[in-house]
Design an enzyme around this catalytic site. Structure first.
Site, mmCIF file in Angstrom:
data_model
loop_
_atom_site.group_PDB
_atom_site.id
_atom_site.type_symbol
_atom_site.label_atom_id
_atom_site.label_comp_id
_atom_site.label_asym_id
_atom_site.label_seq_id
_atom_site.Cartn_x
_atom_site.Cartn_y
_atom_site.Cartn_z
ATOM 1 N N LYS A 1 27.567 25.883 43.701
ATOM 2 C CA LYS A 1 28.344 24.957 44.528
ATOM 3 C C LYS A 1 28.365 25.423 45.978
ATOM 4 O O LYS A 1 28.291 24.607 46.909
ATOM 5 C CB LYS A 1 29.773 24.848 43.994
ATOM 6 C CG LYS A 1 30.657 23.931 44.848
ATOM 7 C CD LYS A 1 32.017 23.709 44.211
ATOM 8 C CE LYS A 1 32.852 22.756 45.067
ATOM 9 N NZ LYS A 1 34.157 22.428 44.444
ATOM 10 N N HIS B 1 -4.452 8.590 19.553
ATOM 11 C CA HIS B 1 -3.360 7.784 20.106
ATOM 12 C C HIS B 1 -2.148 7.750 19.170
ATOM 13 O O HIS B 1 -1.622 6.695 18.842
ATOM 14 C CB HIS B 1 -3.834 6.377 20.426
ATOM 15 C CG HIS B 1 -4.872 6.334 21.510
ATOM 16 N ND1 HIS B 1 -4.665 6.860 22.764
ATOM 17 C CD2 HIS B 1 -6.142 5.854 21.521
ATOM 18 C CE1 HIS B 1 -5.749 6.698 23.506
ATOM 19 N NE2 HIS B 1 -6.670 6.106 22.767
#
Length: 537
Positions: free
Chosen positions: A148, A289
């Site tokens: 922070k 695929h």
């Protein structure tokens, strides 16, 4: 109103004091020596402090700063205003500066913390109390505070972060640039989020809470990918805390970097291969695929590969090959005969790797083990504004659980093939139909909008394969058929009959089951119900 103190440069912040508290001490001494050489004062705790002092590196016990002893078996040591004030204090804020001076709070310019090894503890199967004791409290609190206040503090959650800080100090006369501190802050919040996600999910699983009020998932970056499914899509590969052998744990021994599609297809192939016990049979899966195009079982791996390849040699070109046993030289010689994108196996012998090395573009992944098909876990799919979360499909049926619904029961060979086909169809996109003959797929129809079309597609592919292999007829003749969900009408079943299937395995449960059973009896088929479906979207 709080005033502001003038600062010469808001971008570069001199690094004068660091707090180091790490559970993983790899590289700690070398890095701490560089800090000490740069005249950085080091504060530390517990085992980290002892390691630094043993190496002759000057370090001050945090307890001397807080004037409060470490207690509760190490649970309480850094949760103190003189620690968090040093991390949170804004150097250009008059009130913060006054408070720090009044209460003897030293400014901390660098925090290096890696957290208690909660994820590793859980993955090793530790008992409940041990897992709880490995939940870090002070570490995440300090990381969040430092992140922070990144305008002034650099926060490091691993050794690579500290290396970046040390390099920046070399280039900036002992200071850290704001751009670096921002990047470190962003990373640190990701780390604490992943850490908390691992903890919350462990609690949910341990307490058998399938739908917790809040569900979080996190992971650490394994690989930045060139792109996603298509070149215009950004992508990356992250590892979660789940302890499951597969593509996230695999060692790549050769080949260029894996793509997004390579990873997805390799995962699909290896998960299917793991359905079969290597002590009982060799299994080879070829995927294209995300769908299997050839799957086969045999006593030896090379023959299993040959049978899987012959099931659909056209689709296998450029595919992914997965196996459930150690790759040997004989099988490797067969694999390199056609272009293959990825080979994934639990292991490989040196001769096999030497053969594969002649094809440097083939990616070879060794996982060290097979995933347990019965291991529970959670699968996540994103939708607009939300997540769909479900358990992994671990459903399986035993021969004793099958219900014969036709006049004729399956023969022993048909039953063997039916159970094999049922495992395969579980891994095929719905709607799915799979034909199997003699331990190898004969035709696969996947991803269709109707079951009838899936059955027709599977036959069409089988017919094309027969032409490619110069067979007299497709191998669907005399095959068995698996359907991932019930036949809503008899037309799909009749298509399987026309393909040459002699036995069917399906979930059952349609309002037209009687009609479907009658069609099977009329054709002399054996049909069994599983009472379980395997949709896959």
């Amino acid at each position: 109103m709080n005033g502001a103190l003038p600062m010469p440069d808001l971008d570069l912040v001199p690094l004068r004091r660091a707090l180091i508290s790490v559970s993983d001490k790899t590289g700690l001494i070398d890095r701490a020596q560089r800090l000490a050489a740069a005249n950085v004062e080091i504060l530390s705790t517990g085992g980290t402090l002892k390691a630094l002092q043993a190496a002759g590196i000057p370090a001050l016990d945090v307890a001397e700063v807080t004037a409060f002893p470490e207690m509760m078996d190490g649970r309480l040591k850094t949760l103190h205003p003189r620690v968090h004030g040093g991390l949170l204090g804004r150097r250009d804020n008059e009130q913060d500066a006054t408070d720090m001076a009044q209460h003897g709070i030293p400014a901390i310019d660098l925090l290096y913390v890696n957290l208690y090894p909660f994820e590793d503890t859980v993955s090793k199967g530790a008992e409940y109390d041990t897992c709880v004791e490995n939940i870090d409290i002070g570490g995440p609190a300090m990381i969040r505070a430092a992140a922070k206040n990144h305008a002034w503090v650099a926060v490091c959650v691993d050794g690579e972060d500290l290396d970046a800080v040390l390099d920046a100090m070399d280039n900036e006369s002992g200071s850290t640039p704001l751009a670096l501190r921002k990047r470190l802050a962003a990373k640190s919040y990701g780390r604490t989020a992943a850490y908390d996600a691992a903890i919350s999910n462990w609690f949910a699983d341990t307490l058998d809470i399938p739908t917790p009020a809040y569900r979080a998932f996190g992971g650490n970056l394994l690989q930045a990918l060139r792109y996603g499914e298509n070149p215009h899509q950004a992508a990356a590969f992250y590892r979660t805390s789940e302890n499951r052998p597969g593509i996230a744990t695999a060692r790549q021994v050769q080949g260029k970097a894996l793509s997004f599609n390579n990873l997805a297809d390799a995962d699909a192939a290896f998960e299917l291969a793991s359905e079969f016990d290597p002590a009982s049979t060799a299994a080879v899966v070829i995927v294209k695929h995300a769908n299997p195009c050839g799957v086969a079982l045999h006593d030896d791996l090379a023959t299993a590969y040959e049978n899987a390849l012959s099931a659909d040699p056209v689709s296998a070109f450029g595919g992914i090959v997965a196996m459930n046993r150690k790759l040997d030289a004989v099988t490797a010689n067969e694999v390199v005969r056609i272009f293959t994108e990825v080979v994934i196996a639990p292991d490989a012998d040196e001769d096999a790797l030497a053969i594969l090395s002649a094809k440097p573009n083939v990616r070879v992944l060794l996982t060290g083990a097979l995933p347990d098909p019965d291991q529970t876990g959670w699968l996540v799919k994103t939708v607009a504004g939300g997540l769909l979360v479900q358990e992994r499909d671990t459903g399986r049926v035993l021969p004793s659980e099958l219900k014969t619904v036709t006049k004729r029961a399956p023969t022993e060979q048909e039953l063997t093939d039916l159970l094999f086909a049922w495992k395969v169809v579980k891994h095929v996109k719905s709607n799915a139909i799979v034909y199997v003959r003699d331990g190898a797929t004969a035709g696969i129809g996947m991803g269709q909008t109707s079951r009838l079309e899936a059955a027709r597609l599977a036959l069409s592919k089988a017919e094309a394969t027969a032409i490619e292999n110069e067979w007299d007829q497709p191998h669907t003749r005399g095959s068995v058929c698996a359907s991932d969900a019930f036949f809503p009408f008899a037309d799909g079943l009749k298509a399987a009959i026309e393909a040459g299937a002699t036995a069917i395995i399906q979930p059952g449960g349609s309002i037209r089951d009687d009609e479907v059973i009658a069609a099977a009896d009329e054709a002399g088929l054996a049909m069994v119900f599983t009472g379980m479906r395997h949709f896959r979207h």
